[in-house]
Scaffold this active site. Structure first.
Site, PDB file in Angstrom:
ATOM      1  N   THR A   7       0.753  -1.359   0.107  1.00 16.55           N
ATOM      2  CA  THR A   7       0.019  -0.022   0.014  1.00 16.55           C
ATOM      3  C   THR A   7       1.034   1.156   0.003  1.00 16.55           C
ATOM      4  O   THR A   7       0.313   2.356  -0.565  1.00 16.55           O
ATOM      5  CB  THR A   7      -1.146   0.112   1.048  1.00 16.55           C
ATOM      6  OG1 THR A   7      -0.075  -0.400   2.267  1.00 16.55           O
ATOM      7  CG2 THR A   7      -2.154  -1.110   1.257  1.00 16.55           C
TER       8      THR A   7
ATOM      9  N   ASP B  90       9.428   1.383   5.277  1.00 19.38           N
ATOM     10  CA  ASP B  90      10.408   0.737   6.141  1.00 19.38           C
ATOM     11  C   ASP B  90      11.066   1.935   6.727  1.00 19.38           C
ATOM     12  O   ASP B  90      11.353   1.817   7.932  1.00 19.38           O
ATOM     13  CB  ASP B  90      11.106  -0.167   5.012  1.00 19.38           C
ATOM     14  CG  ASP B  90      10.309  -1.496   4.512  1.00 19.38           C
ATOM     15  OD1 ASP B  90       9.346  -1.660   5.111  1.00 19.38           O
ATOM     16  OD2 ASP B  90      10.840  -1.950   3.665  1.00 19.38           O
TER      17      ASP B  90
ATOM     18  N   GLU C 161      17.373   4.381  -1.348  1.00 24.47           N
ATOM     19  CA  GLU C 161      17.069   3.335  -1.794  1.00 24.47           C
ATOM     20  C   GLU C 161      16.638   3.356  -3.147  1.00 24.47           C
ATOM     21  O   GLU C 161      16.804   2.445  -4.232  1.00 24.47           O
ATOM     22  CB  GLU C 161      16.351   2.535  -0.724  1.00 24.47           C
ATOM     23  CG  GLU C 161      16.257   1.052  -1.314  1.00 24.47           C
ATOM     24  CD  GLU C 161      15.888   0.167  -0.132  1.00 24.47           C
ATOM     25  OE1 GLU C 161      15.502  -1.016  -0.352  1.00 24.47           O
ATOM     26  OE2 GLU C 161      15.961   0.650   1.046  1.00 24.47           O
TER      27      GLU C 161
ATOM     28  N   GLY D   8      12.645 -10.011   5.121  1.00 29.34           N
ATOM     29  CA  GLY D   8      11.576  -9.214   5.070  1.00 29.34           C
ATOM     30  C   GLY D   8      11.487  -8.337   6.159  1.00 29.34           C
ATOM     31  O   GLY D   8      10.203  -7.800   6.641  1.00 29.34           O
ATOM     32  N   LEU D   9      12.376  -8.002   6.968  1.00 29.82           N
ATOM     33  CA  LEU D   9      12.414  -7.082   8.415  1.00 29.82           C
ATOM     34  C   LEU D   9      12.997  -6.141   8.227  1.00 29.82           C
ATOM     35  O   LEU D   9      13.366  -5.254   9.184  1.00 29.82           O
ATOM     36  CB  LEU D   9      12.973  -7.914   9.566  1.00 29.82           C
ATOM     37  CG  LEU D   9      12.402  -9.277   9.863  1.00 29.82           C
ATOM     38  CD1 LEU D   9      13.279 -10.244  10.801  1.00 29.82           C
ATOM     39  CD2 LEU D   9      10.904  -9.436   9.949  1.00 29.82           C
TER      40      LEU D   9
END
Length: 396
Positions: A33, A169, A157, A121-122
């Site tokens: 999202t 993130d 990034e 995925g953290l």
């Protein structure tokens, strides 16, 4: 002195100006999202990336890491997208983004250590970016609030490393507070801290690191983002967050491409799940969020197609073993799942998932409880010295 400070001193021969830590995160709900300018609900982890750093006056950025092989020595004036490879591209990209934004950031010696599992995925990359950004801005006296810092870390990034990630993130790593989930509107950078003290409700949030590693720069992530953008164009909206949940059926009827329809359906229904979970947490009803987590996994698996057999197994077995709900977390293609469980069932659920992985011939997963931690912060204050050379024990 922290271990990061000790590592810095071993690497460079003098004490750092300080150590800054930024956490990894699990996303409770709201996957993909953020790249559609929508809402997300992440939680910061206790696991952190720590950056020990000291200023230099010669415009050079030196980078070393406990976890990654290879050191880098870079001229800030020559930093540009595509010129730095490997892990060093992340902190180098941060320095580039800060300077591009006009912040007075100069050279530095940097040493990195982390206990955020890479590729799980953290959000290990965002933790590195945010810790570096905080270190460089504070060392050089640059003023930047946390949402803006997160934006610049995301730019590093996106534009420097080449991964078209959303803002979640970096915002989670920079802005979360302990004991809360972060309800973030990624378009307007509106932040709301939502109570997330599961222990007070007799609950735990288990993270299952499948140890299946993903690489987001390989094109799969970018392809899905492009599909979402195509859906928004076809529907005449700026981003898919602008498609009302109550009008989803009509919107889907207007899309000719079946693949784009599936992407749109996931994003719009996931946005509604974020709204409902945030509402339940605010009302002190975290147990009722469980089925929404499981529904989110089904949507990511079937509509967005970013799950994998190990994630599907972890989710299915956790639910069969008594979890209130479970889902993959992060961008997928491997990484981690999470499960909301009664405190008394945590050991049984974790054991069932581990046994199922063994029976399927998978690598043993790493299962641990996630506790909502705080965002990026300075954890050690060292010497504030600057100098002109690289002599041992004297900062350049």
């Amino acid at each position: 002195m922290t271990t990061a400070a000790e590592g810095f001193e071993r690497a460079y021969g003098y004490a750092p100006g300080g150590v800054w830590a930024a956490p990894g995160r699990v996303n409770l709900i709201g996957e993909y999202t953020d790249v559609n300018e929508g809402h997300v609900l992440p939680v910061a982890l206790p696991q952190c990336t720590r950056v020990a750093a000291a200023t230099r006056t010669d415009g050079v950025l030196r980078l070393r890491s406990r976890e990654a092989a290879g050191a880098a020595e870079l001229s800030l004036a020559e930093l540009a997208p595509g010129r730095v490879e490997g892990w060093a591209a992340y902190p180098a990209g941060v320095a580039w983004a800060l300077r591009e934004a006009g912040l007075p950031v100069g050279g530095a010696d940097v040493y990195v250590e982390s206990d955020v599992p890479a590729g799980a995925g953290l959000s290990s990359s965002a933790a590195l970016e945010v810790a570096t950004a905080l270190a460089l801005t504070e060392l050089h006296g640059a003023t930047c609030d946390r949402p803006a810092l997160a934006r610049l870390a995301q730019r590093a990034e996106n534009a420097f490393v080449g991964v078209p990630c959303g803002l979640m993130d970096q915002a989670a790593s920079a802005c979360c507070t302990a004991g809360h989930a972060l309800h973030l509107d990624t378009r307007h950078l509106a932040l709301r801290q939502v109570p997330f003290d599961l222990a007070a409700h007799g609950l735990r949030l288990l993270v299952v690191d499948t140890r299946v590693r993903h690489a987001l720069a390989d094109g799969a992530y970018a392809a899905r983002r492009a599909g979402c953008e195509a859906g928004a164009r076809a529907l005449g909206v700026r981003a898919l967050r602008d498609v009302p949940y109550g009008q989803l059926g009509a919107a889907l009827d207007g899309l000719a491409d079946a693949g784009v329809r599936r992407l749109v359906r996931h994003v719009v229904t996931e946005g509604e799940r974020v709204r409902r979970v945030a509402e339940l947490l605010g009302a002190g009803e975290p147990r009722a969020a469980g089925p929404l987590l499981t529904a989110g996994h089904a949507s990511l698996r079937d509509d967005f197609a970013v799950s994998c057999p190990e994630l599907d197994l972890a989710v299915a077995v956790a639910n069969e073993a008594g979890a209130l709900g479970a889902r993959m977390t992060g961008a997928g293609f491997g990484g981690s799942a999470l499960a909301l469980v009664e405190e008394g069932a945590a050991e049984a659920v974790g054991g069932a998932v581990t046994a199922a992985f063994a029976a399927a011939g998978h690598r043993p997963p790493r299962v641990f409880a996630a506790v909502a931690g705080g965002g990026a912060r300075r954890v050690y204050r060292g010497g504030e010295r600057t100098g002109a050379t690289g002599a041992p024990r004297t900062p350049p």
